[in-house]
Design a protein around this motif. Sequence first.
Motif, PDB file in Angstrom:
ATOM      1  N   GLY A  45       0.750  -1.209  -0.024  1.00 19.68           N
ATOM      2  CA  GLY A  45      -0.054  -0.115   0.076  1.00 19.68           C
ATOM      3  C   GLY A  45       0.907   1.256  -0.021  1.00 19.68           C
ATOM      4  O   GLY A  45       0.622   2.153  -0.609  1.00 19.68           O
ATOM      5  N   ALA A  72       2.417   1.653  -3.569  1.00 20.25           N
ATOM      6  CA  ALA A  72       1.310   2.311  -4.561  1.00 20.25           C
ATOM      7  C   ALA A  72       0.905   3.694  -4.171  1.00 20.25           C
ATOM      8  O   ALA A  72       0.915   4.636  -5.161  1.00 20.25           O
ATOM      9  CB  ALA A  72      -0.069   1.740  -4.592  1.00 20.25           C
ATOM     10  N   GLN A  73       0.740   3.974  -3.012  1.00 26.16           N
ATOM     11  CA  GLN A  73       0.422   5.494  -2.483  1.00 26.16           C
ATOM     12  C   GLN A  73       1.657   6.437  -2.952  1.00 26.16           C
ATOM     13  O   GLN A  73       1.348   7.502  -3.476  1.00 26.16           O
ATOM     14  CB  GLN A  73       0.192   5.464  -1.098  1.00 26.16           C
ATOM     15  N   ARG A  90       1.292   7.109  -6.843  1.00 23.50           N
ATOM     16  CA  ARG A  90       0.117   8.147  -6.836  1.00 23.50           C
ATOM     17  C   ARG A  90       0.340   9.330  -6.519  1.00 23.50           C
ATOM     18  O   ARG A  90       0.308  10.383  -7.127  1.00 23.50           O
ATOM     19  CB  ARG A  90      -0.856   7.449  -6.129  1.00 23.50           C
ATOM     20  N   THR A  91       0.738   9.546  -5.295  1.00 23.31           N
ATOM     21  CA  THR A  91       0.959  11.012  -4.868  1.00 23.31           C
ATOM     22  C   THR A  91       2.038  11.702  -5.501  1.00 23.31           C
ATOM     23  O   THR A  91       1.824  12.936  -5.864  1.00 23.31           O
ATOM     24  CB  THR A  91       1.450  10.765  -3.355  1.00 23.31           C
ATOM     25  N   GLU A 138      -4.010   7.501 -13.872  1.00 22.94           N
ATOM     26  CA  GLU A 138      -4.974   5.853 -13.886  1.00 22.94           C
ATOM     27  C   GLU A 138      -4.474   4.996 -14.825  1.00 22.94           C
ATOM     28  O   GLU A 138      -4.216   3.665 -14.625  1.00 22.94           O
ATOM     29  CB  GLU A 138      -6.436   6.151 -13.936  1.00 22.94           C
ATOM     30  N   LEU A 184      -1.077   3.674 -13.318  1.00 28.88           N
ATOM     31  CA  LEU A 184      -1.681   2.781 -11.997  1.00 28.88           C
ATOM     32  C   LEU A 184      -2.310   1.359 -12.697  1.00 28.88           C
ATOM     33  O   LEU A 184      -1.608   0.398 -12.007  1.00 28.88           O
ATOM     34  CB  LEU A 184      -2.769   3.349 -11.035  1.00 28.88           C
ATOM     35  N   ARG A 185      -2.610   1.451 -13.491  1.00 28.09           N
ATOM     36  CA  ARG A 185      -2.934   0.061 -14.273  1.00 28.09           C
ATOM     37  C   ARG A 185      -1.824  -0.860 -14.791  1.00 28.09           C
ATOM     38  O   ARG A 185      -1.923  -1.944 -14.938  1.00 28.09           O
ATOM     39  CB  ARG A 185      -4.125  -0.004 -15.090  1.00 28.09           C
ATOM     40  N   GLU A 229      -4.961  -5.712  -4.211  1.00 27.80           N
ATOM     41  CA  GLU A 229      -5.815  -4.927  -5.088  1.00 27.80           C
ATOM     42  C   GLU A 229      -6.323  -3.790  -4.129  1.00 27.80           C
ATOM     43  O   GLU A 229      -6.228  -2.542  -4.311  1.00 27.80           O
ATOM     44  CB  GLU A 229      -6.832  -5.611  -5.598  1.00 27.80           C
ATOM     45  N   LYS A 230      -6.654  -4.260  -2.879  1.00 29.65           N
ATOM     46  CA  LYS A 230      -7.118  -3.278  -1.608  1.00 29.65           C
ATOM     47  C   LYS A 230      -6.187  -2.167  -1.582  1.00 29.65           C
ATOM     48  O   LYS A 230      -6.253  -0.929  -1.285  1.00 29.65           O
ATOM     49  CB  LYS A 230      -7.580  -3.916  -0.671  1.00 29.65           C
ATOM     50  N   GLY A 267      -3.980  -1.093  -3.466  1.00 30.25           N
ATOM     51  CA  GLY A 267      -3.680  -0.262  -4.719  1.00 30.25           C
ATOM     52  C   GLY A 267      -2.754  -0.683  -5.635  1.00 30.25           C
ATOM     53  O   GLY A 267      -2.598  -0.180  -6.707  1.00 30.25           O
ATOM     54  N   SER A 300      -3.415  -3.285  -8.363  1.00 31.55           N
ATOM     55  CA  SER A 300      -4.335  -4.165  -8.969  1.00 31.55           C
ATOM     56  C   SER A 300      -3.827  -4.748 -10.116  1.00 31.55           C
ATOM     57  O   SER A 300      -4.813  -5.378 -10.883  1.00 31.55           O
ATOM     58  CB  SER A 300      -5.355  -2.958  -9.729  1.00 31.55           C
TER      59      SER A 300
END
Length: 382
Positions: free
Chosen positions: A208, A211-212, A215-216, A229, A232-233, A324-325, A327, A329
Motif C-alpha cells: 500500500g 502504490a500510494q 500515486r502521490t 490512472e 497505475l493500471r 488490490e485493496k 492499490g 491491482s
Amino acid sequence: MYFSVFLGPGVRGPAEDRRAIDLGIQQALEADEAGFSAVYLGEQHFNNYEPYSNPFMMAAYLAPNLRRAYLGTSVVPLVLHHPLFMVEQCNLLDQLTQGRAIIGMSGGRPRQGRTWHKHDLSSEQRSRLFEQKLDVMLSAWAHRAGDPPLHFATDDEQGVMDGRIMPYSYRDPHPLYAIGTNTPAKIAEAGRLGRKVHLGPFDSGHAGGVAQLYRTSMEEAGHSPDVVEDNLRWLIHTKIIYVGETDSEAWDVAERLLQGPMVMVPWLKRDPALEGMPLRDVYRMDPGEFAPAMGMPESLPAYLRRMFVIGSPETVAGELAAYEKAGLSHLHARFIFGDLDVPDVFQRSFRLFTQEVMPRLGVDVIPGPSAAQVRPEFRNSR
C-alpha cells in the motif's frame, strides 16, 4: 484486476531448455485466451534462468499468435545495451504487436554484466548510465527523418546517428515503456516524470505504501487523472503462484517444486533452526525485516512471504485481493518454477487460476492503442 503472466522458468541444464521454452509458449497462448492483459519475458545470460535468453526474439515469435495480450519485457537491463539498437528492437516489437508492447527496463542488479565489463559498477554508476541511455532512447524516438544528425554520448558509447531510426514505432511518439525498480526514491522520481513503473515482489504490508507513493508523486507533479490512472493500471507487482484444489495439496506440490533449480536463492540468511522444517510452516512465521531490494540478504520467511502465493483458489484469491485493496491491482504472475520433470502440475495450477481464481477477483483487460495514440503514418493500416 489486471493480470499478466511472466514466463520465467529455471532449468537444471541444457537438456531442459526446449521443455521450458515450450511450456512458456503454451502458457502465453492460454493466458491470451483467458483474458490476461500482457505476457512478459525477461532477459538473462549465461545461467539456467529464462533459457530463451532474448526477450525480443521470443516476443517476435509470440506476436502473431496473441490476439489481445500485450507483450512486455520484465526487465531488460538497459546498461548492457546500446541505446539506439534498443530503440530499433523496441520499435520493431511495437510494429509487430500494433502498439501492444511495453518495455520494462532497469539499471540491472549488482554484479550483473561481468561479460560486458560492468561487473563492478556501483549503484550510482549504474543509475547514471541507465539515465544516460534512456535519454538517448528518448531523443532517438523524437528524431524524425530529415532532422539534423543526432549526436549522442553516454559513459559507454558516443557517436552520431546520421539518418533515421527504422522502423518507426507504431505508437506515437514511442512504445510504452516502464522503469523496473523497487527503490522508493526511484518510484517517486518516475511518478514525478509521469513514467510507468514495474515492481518486483512486495509483501502485502508494504504494498500500500508503494502504490500510494507512486500515486502521490504523479498527482503532486500535476499529471492528469487519465495519466495517473493509466500508469497505475500498468503498475505490475510480481508473485510466484501455485494453486491446488486445497491448501494442503497446493503446499504438498509447491514444497516439492521449491527444491528445484533457481528458486531458493543464494542470498537467503541461513538459519539452522529452520533446516528441515516444512515450508508451509516457515511461511507463517514472523518474517522480521524485509530486505530493501531483491538480491539483498533476508530471512527465509521474509523471502517466501514476499515471493509466493500458494493455496486453494479461495486462499489465493483472498491474498491477491489484499494487494488490490492496497492499490496494486495488476498482478505479474509467474506460474512455472522449480522442477520441470512433471510439467502437468504447472498447467493444472494455471487452469485453476484462470477458471477459479480470476472470476473471484474480476478481470479487466487493457485495450490496445486508440487511433490518436498511433503515429499518423500508420493510422490507415489499422
